[in-house]
Design a protein around this motif. Structure first.
Motif, PDB file in Angstrom:
ATOM      1  N   ALA A 162       0.823  -1.205   0.000  1.00 41.53           N
ATOM      2  CA  ALA A 162       0.000   0.000   0.000  1.00 41.53           C
ATOM      3  C   ALA A 162       0.859   1.258   0.000  1.00 41.53           C
ATOM      4  O   ALA A 162       0.570   2.230  -0.716  1.00 41.53           O
ATOM      5  CB  ALA A 162      -0.931   0.001   1.213  1.00 41.53           C
ATOM      6  N   LEU A 163       1.941   1.241   0.778  1.00 42.44           N
ATOM      7  CA  LEU A 163       2.829   2.408   0.815  1.00 42.44           C
ATOM      8  C   LEU A 163       3.583   2.560  -0.497  1.00 42.44           C
ATOM      9  O   LEU A 163       3.836   3.684  -0.945  1.00 42.44           O
ATOM     10  CB  LEU A 163       3.800   2.296   1.987  1.00 42.44           C
ATOM     11  N   PHE A 164       3.944   1.446  -1.133  1.00 42.68           N
ATOM     12  CA  PHE A 164       4.592   1.532  -2.442  1.00 42.68           C
ATOM     13  C   PHE A 164       3.643   2.181  -3.454  1.00 42.68           C
ATOM     14  O   PHE A 164       4.051   3.057  -4.236  1.00 42.68           O
ATOM     15  CB  PHE A 164       5.027   0.142  -2.913  1.00 42.68           C
ATOM     16  N   GLY A 168       3.850   5.848  -5.625  1.00 40.55           N
ATOM     17  CA  GLY A 168       3.929   5.804  -7.080  1.00 40.55           C
ATOM     18  C   GLY A 168       4.794   4.684  -7.608  1.00 40.55           C
ATOM     19  O   GLY A 168       5.170   4.693  -8.792  1.00 40.55           O
ATOM     20  N   LEU A 169       5.107   3.700  -6.753  1.00 40.69           N
ATOM     21  CA  LEU A 169       5.870   2.528  -7.174  1.00 40.69           C
ATOM     22  C   LEU A 169       4.910   1.379  -7.449  1.00 40.69           C
ATOM     23  O   LEU A 169       3.888   1.234  -6.771  1.00 40.69           O
ATOM     24  CB  LEU A 169       6.865   2.115  -6.079  1.00 40.69           C
ATOM     25  N   ASP A 170       5.241   0.561  -8.426  1.00 38.99           N
ATOM     26  CA  ASP A 170       4.395  -0.580  -8.768  1.00 38.99           C
ATOM     27  C   ASP A 170       4.541  -1.653  -7.687  1.00 38.99           C
ATOM     28  O   ASP A 170       5.610  -2.250  -7.549  1.00 38.99           O
ATOM     29  CB  ASP A 170       4.823  -1.145 -10.126  1.00 38.99           C
ATOM     30  N   PRO A 171       3.510  -1.928  -6.915  1.00 36.25           N
ATOM     31  CA  PRO A 171       3.664  -2.890  -5.822  1.00 36.25           C
ATOM     32  C   PRO A 171       3.858  -4.327  -6.288  1.00 36.25           C
ATOM     33  O   PRO A 171       4.303  -5.175  -5.506  1.00 36.25           O
ATOM     34  CB  PRO A 171       2.345  -2.739  -5.034  1.00 36.25           C
ATOM     35  N   GLY A 175      10.707  -2.686  -9.492  1.00 44.08           N
ATOM     36  CA  GLY A 175      11.830  -2.247 -10.317  1.00 44.08           C
ATOM     37  C   GLY A 175      12.973  -1.667  -9.510  1.00 44.08           C
ATOM     38  O   GLY A 175      13.524  -0.629  -9.878  1.00 44.08           O
ATOM     39  N   MET A 176      13.333  -2.345  -8.408  1.00 44.88           N
ATOM     40  CA  MET A 176      14.377  -1.841  -7.515  1.00 44.88           C
ATOM     41  C   MET A 176      15.509  -2.849  -7.362  1.00 44.88           C
ATOM     42  O   MET A 176      16.078  -3.011  -6.293  1.00 44.88           O
ATOM     43  CB  MET A 176      13.764  -1.499  -6.150  1.00 44.88           C
ATOM     44  N   ALA A 177      15.869  -3.524  -8.451  1.00 43.05           N
ATOM     45  CA  ALA A 177      16.845  -4.610  -8.367  1.00 43.05           C
ATOM     46  C   ALA A 177      18.291  -4.123  -8.303  1.00 43.05           C
ATOM     47  O   ALA A 177      19.160  -4.832  -7.800  1.00 43.05           O
ATOM     48  CB  ALA A 177      16.682  -5.556  -9.556  1.00 43.05           C
ATOM     49  N   THR A 178      18.565  -2.935  -8.836  1.00 45.31           N
ATOM     50  CA  THR A 178      19.935  -2.409  -8.783  1.00 45.31           C
ATOM     51  C   THR A 178      20.082  -1.470  -7.593  1.00 45.31           C
ATOM     52  O   THR A 178      19.100  -0.946  -7.066  1.00 45.31           O
ATOM     53  CB  THR A 178      20.298  -1.647 -10.062  1.00 45.31           C
ATOM     54  N   PHE A 179      21.327  -1.216  -7.197  1.00 39.56           N
ATOM     55  CA  PHE A 179      21.565  -0.257  -6.119  1.00 39.56           C
ATOM     56  C   PHE A 179      20.969   1.102  -6.478  1.00 39.56           C
ATOM     57  O   PHE A 179      20.299   1.733  -5.655  1.00 39.56           O
ATOM     58  CB  PHE A 179      23.066  -0.108  -5.859  1.00 39.56           C
ATOM     59  N   ASP A 180      21.220   1.549  -7.695  1.00 42.71           N
ATOM     60  CA  ASP A 180      20.741   2.876  -8.099  1.00 42.71           C
ATOM     61  C   ASP A 180      19.211   2.934  -8.089  1.00 42.71           C
ATOM     62  O   ASP A 180      18.621   3.911  -7.609  1.00 42.71           O
ATOM     63  CB  ASP A 180      21.269   3.235  -9.484  1.00 42.71           C
ATOM     64  N   ASP A 181      18.573   1.902  -8.615  1.00 41.39           N
ATOM     65  CA  ASP A 181      17.115   1.900  -8.660  1.00 41.39           C
ATOM     66  C   ASP A 181      16.515   1.749  -7.261  1.00 41.39           C
ATOM     67  O   ASP A 181      15.457   2.320  -6.960  1.00 41.39           O
ATOM     68  CB  ASP A 181      16.617   0.770  -9.562  1.00 41.39           C
ATOM     69  N   PHE A 182      17.176   0.980  -6.411  1.00 39.32           N
ATOM     70  CA  PHE A 182      16.694   0.835  -5.040  1.00 39.32           C
ATOM     71  C   PHE A 182      16.758   2.177  -4.318  1.00 39.32           C
ATOM     72  O   PHE A 182      15.795   2.579  -3.641  1.00 39.32           O
ATOM     73  CB  PHE A 182      17.530  -0.206  -4.296  1.00 39.32           C
ATOM     74  N   LEU A 183      17.872   2.875  -4.471  1.00 38.81           N
ATOM     75  CA  LEU A 183      18.008   4.189  -3.831  1.00 38.81           C
ATOM     76  C   LEU A 183      16.988   5.182  -4.389  1.00 38.81           C
ATOM     77  O   LEU A 183      16.402   5.968  -3.636  1.00 38.81           O
ATOM     78  CB  LEU A 183      19.429   4.710  -4.028  1.00 38.81           C
ATOM     79  N   ALA A 184      16.758   5.123  -5.696  1.00 42.88           N
ATOM     80  CA  ALA A 184      15.774   6.025  -6.300  1.00 42.88           C
ATOM     81  C   ALA A 184      14.378   5.734  -5.760  1.00 42.88           C
ATOM     82  O   ALA A 184      13.609   6.655  -5.428  1.00 42.88           O
ATOM     83  CB  ALA A 184      15.800   5.891  -7.820  1.00 42.88           C
ATOM     84  N   GLY A 185      14.035   4.455  -5.656  1.00 45.43           N
ATOM     85  CA  GLY A 185      12.738   4.092  -5.113  1.00 45.43           C
ATOM     86  C   GLY A 185      12.599   4.480  -3.652  1.00 45.43           C
ATOM     87  O   GLY A 185      11.537   4.939  -3.216  1.00 45.43           O
ATOM     88  N   ALA A 186      13.678   4.288  -2.890  1.00 37.66           N
ATOM     89  CA  ALA A 186      13.658   4.661  -1.473  1.00 37.66           C
ATOM     90  C   ALA A 186      13.443   6.168  -1.314  1.00 37.66           C
ATOM     91  O   ALA A 186      12.681   6.614  -0.449  1.00 37.66           O
ATOM     92  CB  ALA A 186      14.959   4.220  -0.809  1.00 37.66           C
ATOM     93  N   ARG A 187      14.120   6.954  -2.156  1.00 35.54           N
ATOM     94  CA  ARG A 187      13.933   8.423  -2.090  1.00 35.54           C
ATOM     95  C   ARG A 187      12.501   8.801  -2.465  1.00 35.54           C
ATOM     96  O   ARG A 187      11.916   9.717  -1.882  1.00 35.54           O
ATOM     97  CB  ARG A 187      14.933   9.099  -3.031  1.00 35.54           C
ATOM     98  N   GLN A 188      11.937   8.079  -3.411  1.00 34.30           N
ATOM     99  CA  GLN A 188      10.566   8.362  -3.837  1.00 34.30           C
ATOM    100  C   GLN A 188       9.585   8.106  -2.691  1.00 34.30           C
ATOM    101  O   GLN A 188       8.617   8.851  -2.507  1.00 34.30           O
ATOM    102  CB  GLN A 188      10.223   7.488  -5.052  1.00 34.30           C
ATOM    103  N   ILE A 189       9.834   7.068  -1.921  1.00 35.73           N
ATOM    104  CA  ILE A 189       8.967   6.748  -0.774  1.00 35.73           C
ATOM    105  C   ILE A 189       8.985   7.890   0.241  1.00 35.73           C
ATOM    106  O   ILE A 189       7.943   8.367   0.696  1.00 35.73           O
ATOM    107  CB  ILE A 189       9.413   5.431  -0.125  1.00 35.73           C
ATOM    108  N   VAL A 190      10.196   8.317   0.585  1.00 33.09           N
ATOM    109  CA  VAL A 190      10.316   9.361   1.609  1.00 33.09           C
ATOM    110  C   VAL A 190       9.854  10.717   1.075  1.00 33.09           C
ATOM    111  O   VAL A 190       9.101  11.435   1.744  1.00 33.09           O
ATOM    112  CB  VAL A 190      11.769   9.425   2.127  1.00 33.09           C
TER     113      VAL A 190
END
Length: 426
Positions: A162-164, A168-171, A175-190
């Motif tokens: 629900a938080l994803f 705006g992330l696809d639950p 699409g957070m398999a790389t370090f860069d994408d994980f960090l981008a997704g994490a920033r999007q959450i916050v």
């Protein structure tokens, strides 16, 4: 999963080592003991589902073995199961078998003479390798098997669907398999306000905490390289730095808190992600709609390796009827018993071809399939001298550099590797 605080465990191990005359010290007991049959006592984890499973197995055994009765008890209360086990070894009152062994504690107990090498039984080596396959070699200590690899909780990234979606992330496919994408997704959450933190590993200084932040990602990045191999630390290199930099970025960018949670941060919505194993499915089914994804890597590779978080079974040298203990150990880790364990707990037996062995279970519980797949690619803590002290040295250097940025990542890697090399060789 209970783990003992470092100071208490180190003190207990030191005390037990000084009193190791209570054990046989030869890793196998006498020939009479390994062949002796009769009543035995076993200890089980205090996990409600495991206790129920264990009692069912004991009852079934006892019905067919009137002269070899098994008594099951929960591990005595204490700061941790490791502390209770260490105290029992010291006092010479350990049971025959304990079904909740952390691999990190095994080398110390072996040195004090408290554990039986299971390969001293005629079919011991064949049974262990036949059940677990090639991967069991990581559980070897000093040329023997003082623990039977039993069950695992492979660590993955658990997330609040629900938080994803709110961020705006696809639950279904973040699409957070790389370090860069994980960090981008994490920033999007916050940044979106979906949650005040993206992920919340425990920042405490306990020796076992690297197993739930740095180590799963390191195993993934290196395709299964243990923290120590061939007596040398492995992580002071480009891959170790990439993993440390990844976590340092999470803390530096305010994506993970630097303090411990005071409640369940997933339930309260204070974080969108945690590192977790299959136990989390049952734990959160009534409170959070969770999904799971593999831990990230620099290149987002498929079929990553992660930390097994295994709990295993050891036999103790104080056991008088080791022949019965060995037969009961095999009985309780048979294909049928493992299937009952899977059904009762959702934890993954450490055996070959897990999904193919229990197709009906995974067809009926598709939410566990991701863990069955992941269970085939895990690494565990290396069996090394001064294991607890080595992990503690690692954690202290990591905490300073990665969580609080008081020192550099380069200093952390080199300092920790040097200390661990000395401890392992020492």
């Amino acid at each position: 999963m209970r783990y003992i605080r470092t100071a208490a465990l180190l003190g207990a191990v030191a005390l037990a080592t000084a009193a190791c005359s209570n054990g046989s010290g030869d890793g196998g007991g006498s020939g009479e003991a390994t062949g002796a049959t009769g009543p035995i006592t076993v200890w089980l984890s205090n996990n409600e589902q495991e206790v129920g499973w264990g009692q069912d197995v004991v009852d079934a055994w006892n019905a067919d073995h009137p002269d070899e009765q098994v008594t099951a008890q929960e591990i005595p209360a204490g700061s941790s199961s490791e502390e209770a086990i260490t105290a029992a070894i010291t006092a010479g009152t350990a049971p025959c078998l304990v079904y909740n062994i952390s691999s990190a504690a095994v080398p110390g107990w072996v040195r004090q003479g408290g554990l039986v090498d299971l390969t001293t039984f005629d079919d011991g080596a064949d049974y262990i390798s036949g059940r677990g396959g090639d991967g069991v070699s990581v559980y070897e200590t000093d040329g023997g098997y003082y623990q039977l690899p039993w069950k695992s909780n492979p660590v993955m990234v658990m997330y609040n669907k629900a938080l994803f979606a709110q961020a705006g992330l696809d639950p279904e496919d973040p699409g957070m398999a790389t370090f860069d994408d994980f960090l981008a997704g994490a920033r999007q959450i916050v940044d979106s306000g979906a949650a005040p933190s993206a992920i919340w590993p425990s920042p405490t200084n306990d020796f076992y905490q690297p197993w739930f932040d740095f180590y799963p990602v390191y195993l993934a990045e290196t395709d299964g390289t243990a923290l120590v191999e061939d007596g040398q630390a492995t992580f002071d290199d480009d891959k170790g730095k990439a993993v440390a930099d990844f976590w340092a970025s999470i803390y530096a960018d305010g994506l993970a808190p630097q303090e411990a949670a005071t409640d369940d941060a997933m339930v309260s919505g204070q974080t969108a992600m945690q590192m977790a194993g299959p136990w989390a499915i049952a734990s959160y089914k009534d409170s959070v709609d969770v999904g799971f994804m593999p831990v990230p890597t620099s290149d987002g590779r498929e079929d990553v390796t992660t930390f097994a978080d295994s709990k295993n079974v050891s036999m103790f040298t104080s056991c008088e009827n080791q022949g019965t203990a060995w037969e009961f150990l095999k009985y309780s880790t048979s294909e049928e018993s493992d299937g009952a364990l899977l059904e009762a707990t959702g934890q993954m037996p450490l055996r070959q071809d897990l999904a193919a062995t229990y197709p009906d279970y995974f067809a009926e519980h598709p939410e566990y399939e991701v863990f069955a797949d992941q269970a085939a690619r895990t690494g565990d803590v290396p069996s090394i001298p001064n294991s607890i002290e080595a992990w503690q040295a690692f954690r202290e250097a990591y905490t300073s550099a990665v969580i609080f940025q008081s020192t550099s990542v380069e200093d952390f890697l080199s300092t920790a590797a040097s200390k661990i090399d000395d401890l392992v060789q020492g």
